[in-house]
Scaffold this motif. Structure first.
Motif, PDB file in Angstrom:
ATOM      1  N   VAL A 182       0.844  -1.197   0.000  1.00  0.00           N
ATOM      2  CA  VAL A 182       0.000   0.000   0.000  1.00  0.00           C
ATOM      3  C   VAL A 182       0.883   1.252   0.000  1.00  0.00           C
ATOM      4  CG1 VAL A 182      -0.397   0.033   2.497  1.00  0.00           C
ATOM      5  CG2 VAL A 182      -2.052   1.062   1.017  1.00  0.00           C
ATOM      6  N   GLU A 183       2.047   1.158   0.635  1.00  0.00           N
ATOM      7  CA  GLU A 183       2.942   2.316   0.611  1.00  0.00           C
ATOM      8  C   GLU A 183       3.619   2.462  -0.756  1.00  0.00           C
ATOM      9  OE1 GLU A 183       5.277   2.512   4.254  1.00  0.00           O
ATOM     10  OE2 GLU A 183       3.417   2.781   5.377  1.00  0.00           O
ATOM     11  N   GLU A 184       3.888   1.348  -1.413  1.00  0.00           N
ATOM     12  CA  GLU A 184       4.412   1.431  -2.790  1.00  0.00           C
ATOM     13  C   GLU A 184       3.388   2.123  -3.692  1.00  0.00           C
ATOM     14  OE1 GLU A 184       7.464   0.663  -4.192  1.00  0.00           O
ATOM     15  OE2 GLU A 184       7.964   0.571  -2.068  1.00  0.00           O
ATOM     16  N   ASP A 185       2.128   1.795  -3.503  1.00  0.00           N
ATOM     17  CA  ASP A 185       1.070   2.449  -4.295  1.00  0.00           C
ATOM     18  C   ASP A 185       1.086   3.956  -4.049  1.00  0.00           C
ATOM     19  OD1 ASP A 185       0.266   0.012  -5.219  1.00  0.00           O
ATOM     20  OD2 ASP A 185      -1.431  -0.187  -3.862  1.00  0.00           O
ATOM     21  N   TYR A 186       1.248   4.302  -2.795  1.00  0.00           N
ATOM     22  CA  TYR A 186       1.288   5.732  -2.434  1.00  0.00           C
ATOM     23  C   TYR A 186       2.425   6.437  -3.173  1.00  0.00           C
ATOM     24  CZ  TYR A 186       2.116   9.824   0.537  1.00  0.00           C
ATOM     25  OH  TYR A 186       2.323  11.095   1.000  1.00  0.00           O
ATOM     26  N   TRP A 187       3.616   5.857  -3.104  1.00  0.00           N
ATOM     27  CA  TRP A 187       4.769   6.477  -3.771  1.00  0.00           C
ATOM     28  C   TRP A 187       4.548   6.530  -5.270  1.00  0.00           C
ATOM     29  CZ3 TRP A 187       7.710   9.223  -0.829  1.00  0.00           C
ATOM     30  CH2 TRP A 187       7.980   8.839   0.484  1.00  0.00           C
ATOM     31  N   GLN A 188       3.957   5.462  -5.803  1.00  0.00           N
ATOM     32  CA  GLN A 188       3.737   5.435  -7.241  1.00  0.00           C
ATOM     33  C   GLN A 188       2.791   6.558  -7.655  1.00  0.00           C
ATOM     34  OE1 GLN A 188       5.808   3.543  -9.004  1.00  0.00           O
ATOM     35  NE2 GLN A 188       4.995   4.851 -10.607  1.00  0.00           N
ATOM     36  N   GLU A 189       1.793   6.817  -6.839  1.00  0.00           N
ATOM     37  CA  GLU A 189       0.871   7.917  -7.157  1.00  0.00           C
ATOM     38  C   GLU A 189       1.590   9.256  -7.129  1.00  0.00           C
ATOM     39  OE1 GLU A 189      -2.874   7.931  -5.035  1.00  0.00           O
ATOM     40  OE2 GLU A 189      -3.142   5.793  -5.403  1.00  0.00           O
ATOM     41  N   LEU A 190       2.436   9.467  -6.124  1.00  0.00           N
ATOM     42  CA  LEU A 190       3.196  10.715  -6.057  1.00  0.00           C
ATOM     43  C   LEU A 190       4.086  10.871  -7.285  1.00  0.00           C
ATOM     44  CD1 LEU A 190       4.574  11.425  -2.460  1.00  0.00           C
ATOM     45  CD2 LEU A 190       2.642  12.429  -3.648  1.00  0.00           C
ATOM     46  N   ILE A 191       4.718   9.775  -7.677  1.00  0.00           N
ATOM     47  CA  ILE A 191       5.602   9.824  -8.844  1.00  0.00           C
ATOM     48  C   ILE A 191       4.794  10.172 -10.094  1.00  0.00           C
ATOM     49  CG2 ILE A 191       6.971   8.360 -10.390  1.00  0.00           C
ATOM     50  CD1 ILE A 191       8.011   6.969  -7.791  1.00  0.00           C
ATOM     51  N   THR A 192       3.665   9.505 -10.253  1.00  0.00           N
ATOM     52  CA  THR A 192       2.827   9.772 -11.414  1.00  0.00           C
ATOM     53  C   THR A 192       2.397  11.237 -11.454  1.00  0.00           C
ATOM     54  OG1 THR A 192       2.042   7.502 -11.269  1.00  0.00           O
ATOM     55  CG2 THR A 192       0.733   9.000 -12.619  1.00  0.00           C
ATOM     56  N   MET A 226      12.522  18.705  -2.547  1.00  0.00           N
ATOM     57  CA  MET A 226      11.701  17.552  -2.146  1.00  0.00           C
ATOM     58  C   MET A 226      12.230  16.937  -0.856  1.00  0.00           C
ATOM     59  SD  MET A 226      11.145  15.447  -5.643  1.00  0.00           S
ATOM     60  CE  MET A 226       9.892  16.010  -6.794  1.00  0.00           C
ATOM     61  N   HIS A 227      11.336  16.260  -0.143  1.00  0.00           N
ATOM     62  CA  HIS A 227      11.801  15.449   0.979  1.00  0.00           C
ATOM     63  C   HIS A 227      12.757  14.384   0.434  1.00  0.00           C
ATOM     64  CE1 HIS A 227      11.868  12.587   4.274  1.00  0.00           C
ATOM     65  NE2 HIS A 227      11.380  13.546   5.036  1.00  0.00           N
ATOM     66  N   PRO A 228      13.855  14.116   1.152  1.00  0.00           N
ATOM     67  CA  PRO A 228      14.822  13.132   0.641  1.00  0.00           C
ATOM     68  C   PRO A 228      14.193  11.799   0.251  1.00  0.00           C
ATOM     69  CG  PRO A 228      15.677  14.198   2.613  1.00  0.00           C
ATOM     70  CD  PRO A 228      14.278  14.724   2.410  1.00  0.00           C
ATOM     71  N   ALA A 229      13.168  11.393   0.965  1.00  0.00           N
ATOM     72  CA  ALA A 229      12.537  10.105   0.638  1.00  0.00           C
ATOM     73  C   ALA A 229      11.896  10.173  -0.750  1.00  0.00           C
ATOM     74  CB  ALA A 229      11.483   9.754   1.687  1.00  0.00           C
ATOM     75  N   LEU A 230      11.214  11.277  -1.015  1.00  0.00           N
ATOM     76  CA  LEU A 230      10.578  11.433  -2.323  1.00  0.00           C
ATOM     77  C   LEU A 230      11.631  11.632  -3.408  1.00  0.00           C
ATOM     78  CD1 LEU A 230       8.024  11.614  -3.991  1.00  0.00           C
ATOM     79  CD2 LEU A 230       7.876  14.042  -3.432  1.00  0.00           C
ATOM     80  N   ARG A 231      12.674  12.396  -3.074  1.00  0.00           N
ATOM     81  CA  ARG A 231      13.752  12.609  -4.053  1.00  0.00           C
ATOM     82  C   ARG A 231      14.362  11.270  -4.477  1.00  0.00           C
ATOM     83  NH1 ARG A 231      16.302  16.591  -1.661  1.00  0.00           N
ATOM     84  NH2 ARG A 231      17.816  15.396  -0.472  1.00  0.00           N
ATOM     85  N   MET A 232      14.625  10.404  -3.496  1.00  0.00           N
ATOM     86  CA  MET A 232      15.201   9.089  -3.818  1.00  0.00           C
ATOM     87  C   MET A 232      14.262   8.287  -4.711  1.00  0.00           C
ATOM     88  SD  MET A 232      18.159   8.530  -2.758  1.00  0.00           S
ATOM     89  CE  MET A 232      19.336   9.464  -1.834  1.00  0.00           C
ATOM     90  N   ARG A 233      12.969   8.364  -4.417  1.00  0.00           N
ATOM     91  CA  ARG A 233      11.994   7.666  -5.245  1.00  0.00           C
ATOM     92  C   ARG A 233      12.011   8.220  -6.670  1.00  0.00           C
ATOM     93  NH1 ARG A 233       8.997   3.037  -3.560  1.00  0.00           N
ATOM     94  NH2 ARG A 233       9.252   2.960  -1.327  1.00  0.00           N
ATOM     95  N   MET A 234      12.124   9.550  -6.786  1.00  0.00           N
ATOM     96  CA  MET A 234      12.140  10.168  -8.115  1.00  0.00           C
ATOM     97  C   MET A 234      13.404   9.768  -8.866  1.00  0.00           C
ATOM     98  SD  MET A 234       9.413  11.861  -8.719  1.00  0.00           S
ATOM     99  CE  MET A 234       8.034  12.701  -7.948  1.00  0.00           C
ATOM    100  N   LEU A 235      14.524   9.714  -8.167  1.00  0.00           N
ATOM    101  CA  LEU A 235      15.769   9.304  -8.817  1.00  0.00           C
ATOM    102  C   LEU A 235      15.667   7.863  -9.293  1.00  0.00           C
ATOM    103  CD1 LEU A 235      18.426  10.984  -6.484  1.00  0.00           C
ATOM    104  CD2 LEU A 235      17.696  11.723  -8.760  1.00  0.00           C
ATOM    105  N   ARG A 236      15.080   7.012  -8.456  1.00  0.00           N
ATOM    106  CA  ARG A 236      14.891   5.621  -8.883  1.00  0.00           C
ATOM    107  C   ARG A 236      14.006   5.563 -10.117  1.00  0.00           C
ATOM    108  NH1 ARG A 236      14.066   4.569  -3.637  1.00  0.00           N
ATOM    109  NH2 ARG A 236      15.902   3.735  -2.616  1.00  0.00           N
ATOM    110  N   GLU A 237      12.943   6.375 -10.104  1.00  0.00           N
ATOM    111  CA  GLU A 237      12.033   6.396 -11.244  1.00  0.00           C
ATOM    112  C   GLU A 237      12.775   6.846 -12.506  1.00  0.00           C
ATOM    113  OE1 GLU A 237       9.108   5.316 -11.555  1.00  0.00           O
ATOM    114  OE2 GLU A 237       8.447   6.170 -13.454  1.00  0.00           O
ATOM    115  N   ALA A 238      13.617   7.864 -12.363  1.00  0.00           N
ATOM    116  CA  ALA A 238      14.375   8.358 -13.522  1.00  0.00           C
ATOM    117  C   ALA A 238      15.270   7.248 -14.061  1.00  0.00           C
ATOM    118  CB  ALA A 238      15.207   9.567 -13.114  1.00  0.00           C
TER     119      ALA A 238
END
Lengths: 450, 450
Positions: free
Chosen positions: B225-235, B259-271
């Motif tokens: 459910v938390e992965e879904d949350y991050w995925q929505e933020l990324i989208t 960005m919060h470092p947690a979100l930044r890391m998620r965005m970098l992974r997405e990139a």
């Protein structure tokens, strides 16, 4: 090269403006190496070091360890605070494992000394392989996501500069500088879960992936930064959810429902944590059942969970340590004219008059001639029905309460004015069609809630 | 009671409006029980069932399994699609493990049949103990947080209704209904990591916590459910970060930094995921080094990471599969008067005039008498200096480029007009103080960039 990395790892996360450090030293290789690297760095950074050692009294040779640490500090010219503490006794008294008791005793001792010497940080020798063990212990104990964050390099006053270094690097450093240390025999005691992991489980994991400690360390770092993120969201948003916290905790259901499920789960965990102090014995299935409570058809329902009680009351999620005690039923006679004290302390006054004065939420007037029975004030009973003023036909009182969104607990407190079997007034809420006063209907009974 | 739970677990996550289900059946107890429970439910819900079976051809008895499944389907009156596929050959050809190749072949086969029969869902028999194995395999392979979400009950067309049921419950069900099944001998092959876990590691974990599968299942649900949350933020937010994506991916550094470092890391992974297709071989340390690149002092720096190249170029984070090829150096003679085609296709035109016409970004005029050497157009060389018009003293061209935030790659493309060693013009950007044309300075050399 690797020992340079070790010193670097000390300097790198050095707490800002640290002047005084208290180093926890057991005498084992990890803490001796930690002290040695810090000694070198602290001289250059002009930081003063102090050592704390707690003798756990659980092994016959433990006082030798204390002597070893004292000797070492003497040689290195570092002030040493050593005490001994009966950890086995604490474990028995506090119903803790020996490991937990030792940890608790050390923490308390280190914090006391740190306060005394005004230390900026308490430095511990946990390393990469300890982190793997901690992660696996948390996983095996069924911890949630938050527990898998494991140990942090910095948390409050605690500092673990070696958390990125492997046991191998530490041993290599010790050999390079010809350090001496004591072997902790309890590291071989298979009763301790940590030792079971170290000697049985982890060697198997290493066979599958020799890099597992580094991998898990990377994972814990990701979890840590995401835990921080969630914690910030909770800090920003939790208080807005709270309706009241004087009888347990009441939260706004609507606000919870519009949150992303991930955030809602985090908020529910936070609520449980605030209520219970921790999340022990709370499992995914319990959170799922609260979710069901929130989203379900029933506007009032409740759950007993480990160490707490959770209820939906219409648009409120109500958490308490235990279910609220139900108010006692009552059945009282109303003197005519006269006054009656209701169980909740309010007063009901009856009077007989010639003229109507008008009704309101707190006043009802009846034609006395139409009341054959003496008047009573009682609490709700299963099966009660009444005919609300202005409606035709009798309605279940239960449904009336439900339409008004009266919570289960409040229903039992609501006083009813009855004449025989007939409900005249849901006091303070709605009177019935029965015995309505009017012109040419004779004497008036006026009842007032004060 | 437990077998009721099993049927319940099928109904509970039943895909909305499903009419046609394709069930993957190996013939093992899990899939036979799955088919049996579905048979019961589907009759009541008026859903039609189909079975798919892939013979992997890796065991001599595998064709017996296919025959068994065909027989079973015949008895239960369910259409069965069976094929055989040389999984060992696929493994060798695709450089995959036998397990991976089998998984891939099954997926492709199931999807093909599902498309043909227009199935609404492909149903697989993965259960609670498989989920524990999957979680541990991901953990052991060093997967990040996202991998630990493990299997989901629903993902796209795939449906795993038994994911909450233990192997024990499944066996109990099979015995209760006296089902027959085939034993997959490959389950005992210790070469497969999954079997190592099943036979060696997991029994140890169960000794420590007999409830570990349930605990890990709860954990994976939280992670999902938390992965879904991050995925929505990324989208929602990723595209706002993108400056361009025609030469690799260029992202706004400033937006990443706030960005919060947690979100930044998620965005970098997405990139990285968008660039590379996956995150294989990307580890925490690589993300950390990108973080350093973003926050560091150096306004231009670059990193080679597994399968990609990441650079900071001033306020841009630039990701490519490989480092950009550096433009070739050039050194060309400028005919006087005449035209020269620059390496980037633009034209430089020189003319000799009596009168000044005026300069601009793309035009410079020189006093011809002050130019002793023939004119050349060349690219930047280490050590180049020039005196920008209006400044006194010579400046390193490197520093001039840096002041103008010209990216490293663009510097080499920038043409310089030189006379001997002297830089007359950083073409299209800034002319030098040298040989400024003026009244009474004789003939004018006019150079124009077209």
């Amino acid at each position: 090269m690797k020992s340079i990395h070790l010193a670097q790892s000390i300097i790198d996360p050095f707490p800002a403006d640290a002047q005084q450090l208290l180093v926890g030293v057991s005498g084992g290789v990890d803490s001796v190496v930690l002290l040695h690297t810090l000694k070198d760095v602290s001289e250059r950074l002009n930081v003063s070091l102090h050592v704390a050692h707690l003798d756990h009294q659980i092994r016959s040779e433990s006082s030798n360890d204390a002597a070893f640490v004292r000797d070492l500090c003497g040689q290195w010219d570092i002030p040493c605070y050593a005490e001994s503490y009966d950890v086995a006794e604490l474990a028995e008294r506090g119903k803790l494992s020996i490991e937990m008791a030792g940890r608790q005793a050390r923490r308390e001792f280190f914090q006391r000394i740190a306060e005394m010497i005004e230390a900026d940080a308490i430095v511990l020798a946990h390393h990469l392989d300890d982190q793997l063990e901690t992660f696996l212990i948390r996983l095996l104990r069924g911890s949630g996501q938050s527990g898998l964050a494991a140990m942090r390099i910095h948390t409050g006053i605690w500092w673990r500069p070696l958390l990125g270094c492997s046991r191998g690097q530490i041993l290599e450093y010790a050999q390079k500088y010809e350090l001496r240390w004591v072997e902790d025999q309890s590291n071989n005691n298979p009763v301790f879960l940590r030792n079971q992991l170290r000697h049985q489980l982890i060697p198997q994991l290493l066979e599958i992936n020799s890099n597992i400690a580094q991998k898990v360390a990377g994972l814990t770092q990701q979890i840590q930064v995401e835990e921080d993120y969630w914690q910030e969201l909770i800090t920003q948003q939790f208080n807005d959810l709270v309706i009241s916290c004087n009888d347990g905790l009441r939260l706004r259901r609507g606000d919870l429902l519009v949150m992303h499920p991930a955030l809602r789960m985090r908020m529910l965990r936070e609520a449980l944590r605030r209520l219970r102090g921790d999340l022990q014995r709370i499992e995914a299935v319990h959170l799922h059942s609260i979710e069901m409570l929130l989203t379900g058809q029933r506007s009032q329902a409740q759950l007993d969970l480990p160490g707490c009680w959770v209820a939906r009351r219409y648009e409120t999620l109500w958490l308490r340590d235990v279910a609220p005690k139900l108010p006692e039923r009552f059945d009282l006679s109303l003197p005519l004219p006269g006054e009656l004290e209701l169980p909740d302390g309010r007063i009901l006054r009856s009077s007989i008059q010639d003229e109507q004065e008008g009704e309101s939420t707190n006043v009802a007037e009846y034609s006395l001639a139409l009341l054959p029975h003496s008047l009573r004030v009682r609490s709700w009973q299963a099966g009660d029905r009444f005919e609300p003023l202005g409606m035709t036909g009798r309605k279940r009182l239960k449904n009336y309460f439900s339409d008004c969104q009266i919570e289960l607990e409040a229903r039992l407190k609501t006083p009813l004015l009855v004449s025989g079997e007939t409900i005249l007034w849901v006091i303070g809420m709605r009177r019935s069609n029965y015995a309505v006063a009017g012109k040419d209907k004779g004497m008036i009974l006026r009842v007032e809630l004060i």
